[in-house]
Design a protein around this motif. Structure first.
Motif, PDB file in Angstrom:
ATOM      1  N   ILE A  53     -27.158  78.384 -76.840  1.00  0.00           N
ATOM      2  CA  ILE A  53     -28.302  78.813 -76.024  1.00  0.00           C
ATOM      3  C   ILE A  53     -28.997  80.001 -76.684  1.00  0.00           C
ATOM      4  O   ILE A  53     -30.223  80.012 -76.830  1.00  0.00           O
ATOM      5  N   VAL A  64     -34.531  76.774 -72.157  1.00  0.00           N
ATOM      6  CA  VAL A  64     -33.400  75.909 -72.502  1.00  0.00           C
ATOM      7  C   VAL A  64     -32.927  75.220 -71.233  1.00  0.00           C
ATOM      8  O   VAL A  64     -32.724  75.865 -70.200  1.00  0.00           O
ATOM      9  N   LEU A 104     -33.516  79.570 -68.446  1.00  0.00           N
ATOM     10  CA  LEU A 104     -32.315  78.760 -68.666  1.00  0.00           C
ATOM     11  C   LEU A 104     -32.002  78.017 -67.383  1.00  0.00           C
ATOM     12  O   LEU A 104     -31.918  78.624 -66.317  1.00  0.00           O
TER      13      LEU A 104
END
Ligand code: FES
Length: 138
Positions: A53, A64, A104
């Motif tokens: 990541i 991501v 994320l």
């Protein structure tokens, strides 16, 4: 607010058994979503190292996505539980270094949820567009 004419780069790390098959089903069904996603297939979200990541962000990703099997459906039993714990940790790391943790995301899309894959992709892309370019890229 997003920059004019800017398109986000989103790295999607997806499990072979569920989300990859769901994405494939979405493609076969011609479900439309913007081409801002770069997909990387792993055998299980349990394989997703936090360094993957950070590397994605460091290499220019604006967002991501990690997507795998629903809880209880992981082919390796608890890989997605382990990944979910790591995602929680990584969101805290991002917050602590001044990055919005909405960059994320973890989702759960099964092999039969092609339509859901399209909805998730559009939602992820819209979220990142609202946030604008990643602070790693400025
Ligand atoms: Fe899909 Fe583990 S096999 S998340």
């Amino acid at each position: 607010m997003a920059d004019e004419g800017w398109n986000p780069k989103i790295v999607a790390i997806i499990c072979n058994w569920c989300s990859y098959a769901g994405a494939d089903l979405a493609g076969g069904a011609r479900i439309q979503y913007p081409p801002d996603i770069r997909a990387i297939r792993v055998m299980c979200t349990g394989r997703v190292d936090p360094l993957f990541i950070m590397k994605a962000f460091n290499d220019g990703a604006d967002g991501v996505l990690v997507s795998g099997c629903h809880f209880g459906d992981c082919h390796y039993l608890e890989g997605n539980y382990k990944c979910a714990k790591r995602m929680f940790l990584m969101k805290n790391v991002l917050k602590n270094i001044g990055v919005n943790d909405k960059r994320l995301r973890m989702t759960f899309v099964s092999a039969s949820e092609g339509a859901k894959w399209g909805v998730v992709m559009n939602d992820v892309i819209n979220t990142i567009k609202e946030l604008g370019p990643s602070p790693f890229n400025r």
